[in-house]
Design an enzyme around this catalytic site. Structure first.
Site, short mmCIF file in Angstrom:
data_model
loop_
_atom_site.label_atom_id
_atom_site.label_comp_id
_atom_site.label_asym_id
_atom_site.label_seq_id
_atom_site.Cartn_x
_atom_site.Cartn_y
_atom_site.Cartn_z
N ARG A 148 9.08 0.91 2.22
CA ARG A 148 7.70 1.35 2.08
C ARG A 148 7.64 2.30 0.89
O ARG A 148 8.21 3.38 0.89
CB ARG A 148 7.25 2.10 3.35
N GLY A 149 6.95 1.86 -0.17
CA GLY A 149 6.98 2.57 -1.44
C GLY A 149 6.55 4.00 -1.36
O GLY A 149 7.16 4.90 -1.95
N GLU A 150 5.49 4.27 -0.62
CA GLU A 150 4.95 5.63 -0.61
C GLU A 150 5.89 6.62 0.07
O GLU A 150 5.81 7.83 -0.14
CB GLU A 150 3.59 5.65 0.07
N ASP A 151 6.82 6.11 0.91
CA ASP A 151 7.78 6.99 1.59
C ASP A 151 9.03 7.26 0.75
O ASP A 151 9.56 8.38 0.76
CB ASP A 151 8.22 6.36 2.92
N THR A 152 9.52 6.23 0.04
CA THR A 152 10.90 6.33 -0.48
C THR A 152 11.09 5.90 -1.92
O THR A 152 12.18 6.05 -2.46
CB THR A 152 11.82 5.45 0.40
N ARG A 153 10.06 5.32 -2.58
CA ARG A 153 10.28 4.69 -3.88
C ARG A 153 10.90 5.65 -4.89
O ARG A 153 11.87 5.31 -5.57
CB ARG A 153 8.97 4.13 -4.44
N GLY A 212 -1.24 -8.45 -2.23
CA GLY A 212 -2.33 -9.29 -1.79
C GLY A 212 -2.35 -9.38 -0.27
O GLY A 212 -1.64 -8.66 0.43
N GLU A 234 7.75 -9.11 5.09
CA GLU A 234 9.12 -9.11 4.55
C GLU A 234 10.13 -9.01 5.69
O GLU A 234 11.13 -9.74 5.72
CB GLU A 234 9.32 -7.93 3.59
#
Length: 1134
Positions: A28-33, A60, A94
């Site tokens: 999850r990008g907002e947590d760990t990117r 999408g 995913e």
């Protein structure tokens, strides 16, 4: 859009087909990117682990198909489960796909990043809230249960749990180490059989590597000192510490040509990047690609056997661009090489073994023990002193003395004591010096002229030189100086051949004409043009790399009174040579320019007279040569030969006579039917031949080949029994009837007979041939009917043979008595042609061969003894019949048709796939036939029994679905347990048009208007160790798509490959490549369309589906006949 991040590479949209990745990261990008994920990716990248990260993707409603395929094609998936992971439907999609792949065998590892695994498993906290929200949304309500199941299954997978209180850096390093070990678990390189003393030397070099910042380490020493063994051991020890690693062996040999350098460059790129699609095209581009792709990686590279700096330069362009920490290890015989590489190069000299090490190594070879027998200890210690600790010398002498008596040991050691042991070459020559003068001559003759020749041929040549080769060649084999390969050809290690040639060179370093043997083109040219030869010259081989014209003086050979061997190829000598020495034993001259030999040439000991593709007129030549010593004559493709004169006076002891493709030959003198010593007589393709001797009485004859002698009608009488004739080919002759005396060929094992243009009637005496094992019939061959021995009928109205006839028969092609013919006699044009069920009476039949029978519809159940079925271009065979044939072979191999495996991928059964034609492997017809002849090795191949192996060649395009692993590529892989199971593979060969204009020939139920032949190379890789799976098969004269089935029982596979298996899980990959192909009319080319394997594997199970009918034939095209196209019956090597 998706992006693959790589240091030093700019971001670019992911618009191409997804590649294979080592690791797929789901997060999850907002947590760990920008924190944990970026650090984890960087750590994986630095370890050389190819990692996919979907950074800045346009999100999408649905996850993209490309991304789903990327997940499928990744080796490992890592799921970073953070507190907001479930708030993204993209992440949940995913996850569901990853869990699906995990069931299909993919390695999946979750990371619980600041979340409790129980919250994920039970969907508590934010996980539960997110899913509850989705259940209220109509668009997502149907997906929620799938996501819940995926979260629960992921939480139950063993993974890593990170909490804020721990060190994130150490946590990441632990992950990378585990992933790296799982990815890089490859089979180590094989080192010496007895690695005595290796460990201490490796430790010394490793300590130097660790304390030295130099990029390059040179390991140097004399030949045979153990440089390669040490380099392999070091490689095995440290390779896993690098981002990538590669070991390039035989570097000097492979780097000698542009193609060799390109092959090395591509090997290097693949070994480091694991991308099979990288092709460099040319050397310069390869250098640039290597610099661009590898400059940021910390790699280990070993170049084994380098002797020139330019070899490294051609491969790499230089050594100053590698990333910090990279190591390049070089083995070389030349200590000076280090000086050319500058300050970045450190060297290590390999020292000889000490007393204890040498004694242990010698004992392992001489006694198969780590110490000598007590009563041999003193003698063994003497050998240790003489060898000065050289491992190669210890191995050679140990093998030489193994099993010999003490007097033999004492005699050998006494000889060794007289040889100095100070320099590389002198040490290598110890065994050579132990030979007597005749044995030395044998060794040098093989090293300079006869490496790669058949043992029997070389023995006959050397026997004519009074060198006693029966004993001498065996002595060389015993001393490990030469070897005999599976084709009975002589070979030797390159180092030993180099040693032999250097011995000759040292005879006269500055004056080649004073040496005993000349083989180097420039040296030979200099000696002949300057007329500087001498009586010391024993042999000359003048072979040019490209066709050359040479202007010589007529008397350029006059001084070479002791010349024994004159070998010429690819050169046109513009002169009438006078004074050819009469002591010549071998005159081998392809394209000899004259019609006869000089009038003053009177050889008395000539053994070999080879003049293929020459203008020689045979009767003129034999008028000048009366040579009872002549054993081998080769006049292949000599188009000035119209008659074979009487050889019984000129060459009565001839053993091998090759007259292949002498297309003007009409007549053979009658007296030649009584050549007592003749063993092999090849008249293939003599299309004008009409007259052979009226009778044949040749007690030594083993092979007689009249294949495609189209005008030959009358086979000679056989007035007395001939027990030595094993192979007789009368295929595609005009013979319509054989003499009643044919039964006197009592030793015959294989008979090829018949034509598509004439009916041939066999006499009743043929039933006397009780040793006949292989019977290959072309066209309509009629057997005698209602013949009895006592009360037992031998052949009754084409219903089959009795059990008393041909009791050893195990191969048959187009057996007429097993066919029903409705209107016409010729099998090639018959309607409603079917094989009768009576073929089951051939309970010894193991090979059935049928070709070009367009109306053959059905193959019945065959005898249990059947091993091979070759049915080519028979396009009317129905699918049900073929399916039963495959299932019968499967049962014979004890393969279960219901076995399931996840190895079958969803796209494995698609009907269309674009396959590229390999134009680089295309050959002309003439060059392909040369390859074919080389692979056949000698005529004995036609009599070989290849054992219990199962083959099917049939016209078809689709692999049966009960093959539980399938691929649309030319390789297939699976996992097996600690023992190799029974295994069968199936390959679909398609013929594709070379030009669009030929595509309209591709019509169903017709043959393509072309004739295609090809050679395949099949390799097997077990835990990363690749080796040939089988001899190279030849597929010849095919006109439509075909399937090839090949199966081997478990016992044979375990015996051949069992030592490569490690533990309970072993990765196996079988690959096939069309190495050479030819197209008769240049319209179509063969490609490997798909591949299947049926094996009891250890891959996770998956439902493959029910058995299905085979699909109809691919469209085909019209037939065409021509010379040697019908040699299909002899083209396939089991």
């Amino acid at each position: 859009m998706a992006l693959v991040i790589s240091k030093g590479v700019s971001s670019s949209p992911f618009t191409h087909q997804p590649k294979n990745f080592d690791v797929f990261l789901s997060f999850r990008g907002e947590d760990t990117r920008y924190g944990f994920i970026s650090h984890l990716y960087e750590a994986l990248h630095l370890r050389g682990i190819h990692t996919f990260i979907d950074d800045n993707l346009q999100r999408g409603e649905k996850i993209s198909t490309e991304l789903l395929k990327t997940i499928e094609n990744s080796t490992i998936s890592i799921i970073v489960l953070s507190e907001n992971y479930a708030s993204s439907t993209w992440c949940l999609d995913e996850l569901a796909k990853i869990v699906e792949c995990e069931k299909n065998g993919q390695l999946v590892r979750p990371i619980f990043y600041n979340v409790d695994p129980s919250d994920v498993r039970n969907q508590n906290g934010k996980f539960g809230k997110a899913l509850a929200k989705y259940e209220k949304n109509i668009k997502h309500s149907k997906e929620v249960q799938r996501w819940r199941n995926a979260l629960q299954e992921a939480a139950n997978i063993s993974g890593w749990h990170y909490k804020h209180s721990g060190s994130e850096s150490k946590f990441i390093q632990g992950i990378v180490e585990e992933i790296s070990n799982s990815k890089l678990n490859r089979k180590p390189l094989s080192i010496a059989r007895y690695p005595v003393g290796i460990n201490d030397r490796v430790k010394t070099i490793l300590s130097d590597i660790e304390s030295n910042d130099a990029h390059m380490i040179g390991i140097y020493g004399p030949g045979g000192i153990g440089k390669t063994t040490i380099a392999k051991a070091i490689f095995n020890r440290i390779c896993h510490h690098f981002d990538g690693f590669c070991y390039l062996e035989n570097f000097r040999e492979k780097s000698g040509t542009n193609n060799g350098v390109i092959e090395l460059q591509e090997t290097l790129l693949f070994e480091i990047l694991r991308d099979r699609n990288l092709k460099v095209g040319n050397k310069s581009r390869g250098v640039n690609m290597i610099m661009e792709r590898l400059s940021f990686k910390r790699i280990l590279l070993v170049l084994d056997d380098v002797d020139k700096w330019v070899q490294i330069e051609n491969l790499l362009g230089g050594c100053d661009w590698f990333a910090s920490g990279s190591k390049i290890i070089i083995t070389t015989r030349d200590k000076h090489l280090g000086a050319t590489l500058g300050k970045c190069f450190s060297t290590y000299e390999v020292k000889a073994l000490d007393q204890d090490e040498a004694l242990e190594l010698f004992s392992m070879h001489a006694f198969q023990s780590n110490k000598p027998k007590k009563d041999y200890l003193e003698l063994a210690n003497q050998v240790i002193q003489y060898t000065k600790g050289l491992p190669l010398a210890l191995a050679i002498m140990g093998a030489d003395l193994c099993g010999r008596s003490k007097p033999e040991w004492k005699s050998a050691i006494d000889k060794y004591e007289k040889i100095p042991n100070k320099e590389i070459q002198k040490v290598l020559e110890i065994s050579y010096e132990g030979l007597d003068e005749a044995e030395q001559d044998i060794f040098l003759d093989i090293a300079c002229f006869f490496k790669g020749f058949h043992k029997k041929y070389v023995m006959d040549v050397l026997d004519s030189c009074d060198l006693h080769p029966i004993y001498g060649i065996q002595k060389l084999i015993d001393m490990c100086l030469i070897t005999v390969d599976q084709y009975d050809k002589l070979s030797m290690h390159d180092l030993l051949q180099q040693m032999g040639k250097d011995i000759v060179r040292r005879e006269s370093p500055q004056l080649p004409g004073e040496r005993s043997r000349l083989w180097h083109y420039e040296d030979v040219l200099d000696v002949l043009t300057e007329n500087t030869g001498s009586k010391k010259v024993r042999g000359i081989m003048i072979c040019s790399a490209k066709p050359s014209k040479i202007q010589l003086e007529p008397k350029c050979l006059e001084k070479m009174k002791n010349l024994k061997f004159l070998i010429a190829s690819n050169v046109e000598i513009c002169a009438n040579l006078d004074n050819i020495p009469n002591g010549l034993r071998v005159l081998d001259w392809r394209g000899f320019p004259l019609s006869s030999l000089p009038s003053n040439f009177h050889p008395q000991k000539l053994t070999v007279l080879n003049m293929p593709e020459s203008r020689v007129i045979l009767y003129k030549l034999l008028e000048r040569i009366q040579c009872k010593s002549l054993v081998y004559m080769n006049f292949q493709s000599c188009q000035c030969i119209r008659e074979l004169p009487d050889l019984s006076i000129a060459t009565p002891n001839i053993k091998q006579l090759n007259l292949r493709e002498c297309m003007k030959l009409v007549k053979v003198h009658d007296s030649n039917g009584c050549l007592d010593k003749l063993e092999s007589w090849d008249l293939t393709g003599c299309i004008e031949l009409q007259i052979l001797p009226s009778c044949i009485k040749m007690k030594s004859l083993k092979f007689l080949i009249l294949y495609e002698c189209n005008r030959f009608e009358r086979f000679p009488d056989i007035p007395q029994e001939m027990e030595n004739l094993k192979f007789l080919s009368l295929a595609y002759t005009a013979i319509r009837e054989l003499p009643s005396s044919f039964g006197n060929l009592i030793g015959l094992e294989r008979l090829d007979i018949g034509s598509y243009f004439y009916s041939c009637h066999l006499p009743s005496s043929i039933y006397k041939l009780q040793y006949l094992r292989k019977l290959i019939l072309h066209g309509n061959v009629q057997f005698a009917k209602d013949v009895e021995i006592g009360r037992q009928a031998l052949c009754n109205s084409y219903g089959g043979f009795s059990k008393y006839v041909f009791q050893m028969l195990n191969l048959v092609k187009n057996l007429t008595s097993c066919f029903q013919l409705s209107k016409k006699c010729l099998l090639s044009g018959s309607e409603n042609l079917n094989i009768r069920d009576s073929i089951m009476r051939f309970n010894g039949l193991d090979f059935l061969l049928i070709e070009d029978s367009m109306f053959l519809k059905k193959i019945p159940k065959l005898p249990e003894s059947i091993r091979s079925v070759y049915v080519s271009n028979c396009i009317s065979l129905n699918s049900k019949s073929l399916r039963k044939l495959f299932l019968q072979f499967g049962r014979n191999l004890e393969l279960s048709p219901n076995m399931k495996c996840s190895g079958v991928k969803g796209n494995a059964f698609v009907d269309s796939h674009s396959h590229q034609i390999d134009y680089s492997s295309q050959l002309s017809l003439s060059k392909f036939f040369l390859i074919e002849e080389e692979l056949r090795s000698n005529l004995d191949v036609y009599l070989i029994d290849f054992g219990e192996r199962y083959n099917i060649i049939v016209p078809e395009k689709k692999i049966p679905k009960w093959f539980n692993h399938q691929s649309i590529e030319s390789s297939i892989s699976f996992w097996v347990g600690p023992e190799f199971p029974t295994f069968a593979f199936c390959i679909a060969f398609h013929l594709v048009p070379l030009k669009d204009s030929y595509a309209n020939n591709d019509k169903c139920s017709s043959l393509r208007d072309d004739i295609i032949s090809w050679v395949c190379v099949v390799n097997i890789s077990i835990n990363g160790h690749m080796q040939p799976f089988m001899r190279q098969p030849i597929f010849q004269g095919l006109k439509c798509d075909h399937l090839w089935f090949y199966g081997v029982p478990q016992s044979q596979l375990q015996q051949k490959f069992g030592d490569l298996l490690q533990g309970d899980q072993n990765h196996v990959e079988v690959s096939c490549k069309i190495s050479h192909w030819t197209s008769e009319f240049g319209k179509f080319a063969p490609v490997i369309a798909r591949m299947g394997a049926h094996v009891e594997c250890t891959c996770p199970p998956q439902n493959v589906g029910d058995n299905s009918e085979l699909t109809p034939l691919l469209p085909s095209f019209s037939t065409s006949n021509g010379l040697r196209r019908r040699r299909t019956s002899t083209s396939y090597n089991h």
